[in-house]
Design an enzyme around this catalytic site. Structure first.
Site, PDB file in Angstrom:
ATOM      1  N   LYS A   1     -20.223 -10.777  42.981  1.00 29.45           N
ATOM      2  CA  LYS A   1     -20.806 -11.673  41.973  1.00 29.45           C
ATOM      3  C   LYS A   1     -21.040 -10.976  40.637  1.00 29.45           C
ATOM      4  O   LYS A   1     -21.002 -11.623  39.590  1.00 29.45           O
ATOM      5  CB  LYS A   1     -22.083 -12.352  42.481  1.00 29.45           C
TER       6      LYS A   1
ATOM      7  N   CYS B   1     -41.284 -11.376  48.416  1.00 27.82           N
ATOM      8  CA  CYS B   1     -40.169 -10.551  48.886  1.00 27.82           C
ATOM      9  C   CYS B   1     -40.521  -9.073  49.083  1.00 27.82           C
ATOM     10  O   CYS B   1     -39.940  -8.431  49.944  1.00 27.82           O
ATOM     11  CB  CYS B   1     -38.951 -10.691  47.967  1.00 27.82           C
ATOM     12  N   MET B   2     -41.449  -8.533  48.295  1.00 27.05           N
ATOM     13  CA  MET B   2     -41.662  -7.083  48.354  1.00 27.05           C
ATOM     14  C   MET B   2     -43.091  -6.675  48.696  1.00 27.05           C
ATOM     15  O   MET B   2     -43.376  -5.488  48.811  1.00 27.05           O
ATOM     16  CB  MET B   2     -41.308  -6.435  47.007  1.00 27.05           C
TER      17      MET B   2
ATOM     18  N   MET C   1     -35.668  -7.705  53.573  1.00 23.95           N
ATOM     19  CA  MET C   1     -36.505  -8.860  53.894  1.00 23.95           C
ATOM     20  C   MET C   1     -36.726  -9.074  55.393  1.00 23.95           C
ATOM     21  O   MET C   1     -37.678  -9.726  55.784  1.00 23.95           O
ATOM     22  CB  MET C   1     -35.910 -10.128  53.288  1.00 23.95           C
TER      23      MET C   1
ATOM     24  N   GLY D   1     -35.173  -6.831  46.376  1.00 20.48           N
ATOM     25  CA  GLY D   1     -34.383  -8.045  46.212  1.00 20.48           C
ATOM     26  C   GLY D   1     -34.083  -8.439  44.785  1.00 20.48           C
ATOM     27  O   GLY D   1     -33.052  -9.028  44.496  1.00 20.48           O
ATOM     28  N   GLN D   2     -35.003  -8.143  43.865  1.00 26.74           N
ATOM     29  CA  GLN D   2     -34.840  -8.596  42.479  1.00 26.74           C
ATOM     30  C   GLN D   2     -34.703  -7.394  41.540  1.00 26.74           C
ATOM     31  O   GLN D   2     -35.208  -6.308  41.835  1.00 26.74           O
ATOM     32  CB  GLN D   2     -36.039  -9.439  42.059  1.00 26.74           C
TER      33      GLN D   2
END
Lengths: 126, 772
Positions: B82, B171-172, B346, B383-384
């Protein structure tokens, strides 16, 4: 000497990616149809090759099945990850061979025709 | 950096000449691909995951037209699937180009002045009538560090409310609390560089082949080039990541605490632990009361060994379904390799026992001394792109203050009040609501006004439907700053503000390995879109002026741009374990990322923390230290915690009525709620729609084959999806990707959360699965 090299470079650079791209239209397909459903052999070779292991899927080289489709990908498609190698292909190969595929197999990306001397430094994994 | 045609020709000529005589020359990075018909290449970072790949974007006539990996950065020039298509996200048809106000059922275009006036009036009105805790901000691990820091200052310091949290809570948070509870400080001690030195990888709860593909590429490179490198993959799904595994440990979802304790059992019983490391650097702890606040008790090594007696491999096999032979093999490989590196994501964090299971991974590293050496480290994947840099480090969570400081700590609050020049007591001592609690409060009306920026909770919250009602209520006022419209959140907003996206603005991202990177602005924002930071600055000044606090605002919110804020951040981090003082903006513009701590301008950055050879802060805490020193564990004499954490399963295990476990996650083509990747034609073609992955045995039981419609129902909702029958999930488990706005799997997921981190259990809930 310098002048000749500059002229040569101008000639090489004038050959735009668009001029070399061999595009053709992809047939219309349902949204949920995966490439591997028709292109069974290519998908199998790809899956077991370097790009398959790293999930560099069909779209990276071939685009979508719409107007972005490219049956025979231009070397420009490889710039995202292989910028240096692409540059060397552009600078060092004859016009008719300005792609990765005289040396690399299309879908496994393994070396099928090793050049007489090392063509470019390999920066990726084995 | 602008490259002229003349420069390019000179380099081209040199390269051709060198080639003619058999020399291999490299082009400077900024020139690679320079003939791809662009005016200039601008250095930046990928917009998607927390791996934080360095990139260059090619700009032509004010538009981003190309992208390539930065070969001088950690990713060595590689991008994922991506990442190759990133430029298209800037030019999607649904880019929001001007402010929108909801009138009845429709959105109407308004000016920025009108938008800011309305927003200020609503927030001011709510504060006046209901107090400062009636307004809230919900931020993002995708916002720039400067944006996170500034808005945190506005809310916690300026307004004096802790009603501010961010989506990294989803998420974290468990990883962050896991690091803090074990080591005393957040963030990994190691780096991607450790991959090149590790001989054993323990990967649990992470499908890195799809979620962090460029990290996976390096792990694979190490596997291919190293000698006898072992890869252990522990996951209830046999994902694409497992293709390179030497051992795939499959287990019933939510039973990994038993497996990790059993691995520790084997390590101790077979005397594979490092007694010297344990004696010198650890202290055993147990939680006797969950609180809040949790009551912790120190215990002995013998207590720990006795605790492990509950987890011999055969018992763990009964609990988890993971063969005991696999547990023993994994424990031996982990302990006996020259260097073992763990990765997780996750699968461990999004759990009601997320913190505990994080602690248990750290336990294995501490027991075996597989830590603070090249290749030996305990590494949480993020994740981000800026969950670490903006939210965890910057303290944009309701219980934190910037750079390792905590709301509940009197000294930390006093320090920040002094730094920001606030009156004593301005910062509230009680942590504010966390993400799920915040949206519950929005439902009940305890919160009246909320500003959501750079995230999409209308799709991404667990058990999302009830929270959508609160967001869409006429009784509350919701402002959403977004680059796109409509999203599943902006459609519920009262006011939508157009946000500059990615390289339309400048700022800093901090990724998983403590590497901070500067993103240069490459092109102008779409339409009237503005960088969120500039909107925050204007909002803060206007709100305070309306409140009659203009003088205070001039002092607090005088920043004019991201560089002003970054310079304040550097000072705020000075003397902390983070210390960015050496990371000047000028240096960051040239560098391919710098890893903190970096206290001085001549400091190279820190690849590995807590070890004298690599971390200069060690000597600051103990001038005599010449090896590992957990200065983060100062309270316990520089010892860190070996936790006694018993096994406990998920909040909602499968039962007779809902016999399957549902788990959710990513596909390589898409990212989060798909607002960006689903706009890229190639990615949409490759992964066009949601589906449910089910294995052939379970599919046969319910009589479905691939492409049949399947109905999945949890206690909270149901959804109909196309089946993909594939031998990936174990028996009794189905998987659905999280990306699709038209098929929101979070209508089914569970919003029960970890008592310590408040992170919800997205990864496991009970469902029934039927042919539709």
């Amino acid at each position: 000497m310098n002048f000749i090299l500059v002229l040569l470079s101008v000639f090489i650079l004038a050959q735009t990616p668009g001029a070399m791209a061999k595009t053709k239209t992809h047939i219309a397909t349902p949204d949920d149809q995966e490439c591997s459903e028709c292109h069974v052999d290519q998908a199998s070779v790809w899956f077991n090759g370097k790009h398959g292991l790293m999930n560099v899927k069909c779209i990276v080289c071939h685009g979508s099945t719409d107007k972005n489709f490219m049956a025979k990908p231009d070397v420009a498609q490889c710039i995202g990850c292989h910028g240096e190698e692409v540059e060397q292909v552009r600078m060092k190969t004859a016009q008719a061979e300005k792609t990765c595929f005289p040396c690399h197999d299309h879908h496994s990306l393994s070396i099928k025709n090793p050049p007489a001397k090392q063509f470019h430094v390999v920066t990726g994994g084995k | 950096m602008e490259i002229t045609r003349r420069q390019l020709l000179k380099y081209s000529a040199a390269l051709a000449a060198a080639s003619a005589i058999g020399l291999e020359l490299s082009l400077p990075d900024e020139l690679i691909g320079a003939d791809a018909d662009v005016d200039k290449w601008v250095k930046g970072v990928c917009r998607y995951c927390g791996a934080g790949c360095g990139i260059y974007v090619g700009v032509k006539a004010g538009k981003v037209v190309a992208i390539k990996g930065d070969k001088d950065n950690w990713n060595k020039g590689f991008l994922c699937l991506k990442g190759n298509f990133l430029p298209a996200i800037l030019y999607a048809e649904d880019r929001l180009k001007y402010p929108l106000l909801k009138k009845g059922d429709k959105f109407i275009r308004i000016s920025w002045n009108e938008a800011m006036d309305i927003m200020v009036e609503k927030f001011h009105d709510s504060i006046r009538k209901n107090g400062v805790n009636s307004v809230a901000f919900y931020g993002s691990g995708q916002a720039y560090t400067e944006e996170c820091y500034f808005i945190n200052k506005v809310f916690k310091g300026g307004l004096g409310t802790n009603s501010i949290d961010g989506n990294p809570r989803l998420c974290m948070a468990s990883a962050a609390v896991g690091y803090v509870s074990t080591f005393g400080k957040d963030e990994p001690m190691g780096a991607y560089d450790d991959i090149y030195h590790a001989d054993c990888f323990f990967i649990i709860g992470s499908n890195m082949a799809e979620a962090h593909p460029v990290v996976f590429r390096i792990v694979n490179e190490r596997k291919q080039k190293g000698k006898n490198v072992k890869i252990i993959m522990a996951d209830p799904r046999k994902t694409l990541s497992a293709r390179i595994a030497d051992l795939h440990m499959s287990f019933t979802p939510g039973t990994d605490l038993a497996i990790l304790n059993a691995m520790a059992y084997v390590i101790v019983k077979e005397n594979l632990h490092s007694k010297a490391f344990v004696d010198k650097h650890t202290i055993c702890k147990t939680m006797v009361d969950p609180g809040p606040p949790p009551k912790i008790q120190k215990v002995t090594w013998d207590d720990y060994v006795k605790f492990l007696d509950d987890y011999p491999p055969e018992v763990a096999e009964k609990i988890s379904g993971c063969p005991k032979e696999d547990i023993v093999k994994a424990a031996r490989w982990f302990a006996q390799s020259k260097a073992t590196m763990s990765f997780w994501c996750m699968g461990l964090n999004q759990r009601t026992r997320g913190v505990w299971v994080n602690n248990l991974v750290h336990n294995l590293h501490l027991l075996t001394g597989q830590i603070c050496r090249p290749g030996a480290t305990s590494f949480s994947l993020t994740g981000q792109p800026n969950a670490c840099g903006g939210v965890r480090d910057g303290g944009l969570l309701s219980h934190l203050l910037p750079y390792g400081r905590a709301i509940a700590n009197d000294k930390d609050r006093e320090e920040m009040e002094n730094f920001w020049g606030l009156p004593a007591g301005r910062i509230q001592s009680k942590p504010g609501p966390t993400a799920v609690e915040m949206f519950r409060a929005f439902n009940t009306g305890a919160l009246r006004c909320m500003w959501i920026a750079c995230t999409n909770p209308g799709q991404s919250l667990p058990n999302v439907e009830p929270y959508r009602k609160g967001m869409g209520s006429d009784d509350t006022f919701l402002v959403v700053s977004e680059a796109y419209h409509p999203t599943r959140t902006s459609e519920l907003a009262d006011l939508v503000l157009p946000a500059a996206l990615w390289v339309e603005k400048d700022g800093t991202y901090g990724q998983s390995e403590r590497r901070y990177q500067y993103l240069e602005k490459a092109v102008e924002p779409a339409g009237e879109a503005r960088p969120d930071l500039m909107v925050m600055i204007e909002f803060a000044n206007k709100l305070f002026k309306t409140m009659g606090r203009e003088t205070e605002a001039k002092k607090l919110f005088s920043a004019k741009n991201s560089e002003d804020v970054w310079n304040e951040i550097r000072k705020c981090s000075k003397g902390t374990a983070y210390d960015f003082m050496g990371m000047t903006r000028a240096r960051m513009k040239k560098a391919h990322g710098i890893q903190w701590p970096c206290p001085t301008e001549d400091h190279p950055g820190t690849v590995r923390r807590y070890t004298a050879k690599y971390d200069t802060l060690v000597k600051k805490y103990d001038a005599t230290a010449d090896d590992v020193l957990f200065y983060s564990g100062k309270a316990d004499g520089n010892r860190v915690a070996l936790w006694l954490r018993p096994h406990k399963g998920p909040a909602e295990p499968p039962d007779a009525e809902y016999p399957f476990a549902l788990t959710t996650g990513r596909q390589i083509e898409h990212w989060h709620t798909g607002t960006m990747t689903l706009k890229v034609p190639e990615l949409k073609r490759s992964a066009p729609a949601a589906y449910v992955e089910i294995n052939p045995r379970d599919a046969a039981k319910i009589g479905v084959k691939s492409k049949d419609k399947v109905k999945i129902t949890s206690r909270r909702g149901s959804i109909v999806l196309e089946a993909k029958v594939m031998d990936v999930p174990r028996d009794g488990l189905v998987f659905v990707p999280m990306h699709y706005p038209d098929k929101m799997i979070n209508s089914l997921t569970n919003d029960a959360f970890d008592a310590l981190s408040k992170q919800p259990e997205y990864k496991i809930c009970a469902v029934k699965v039927e042919k539709a």
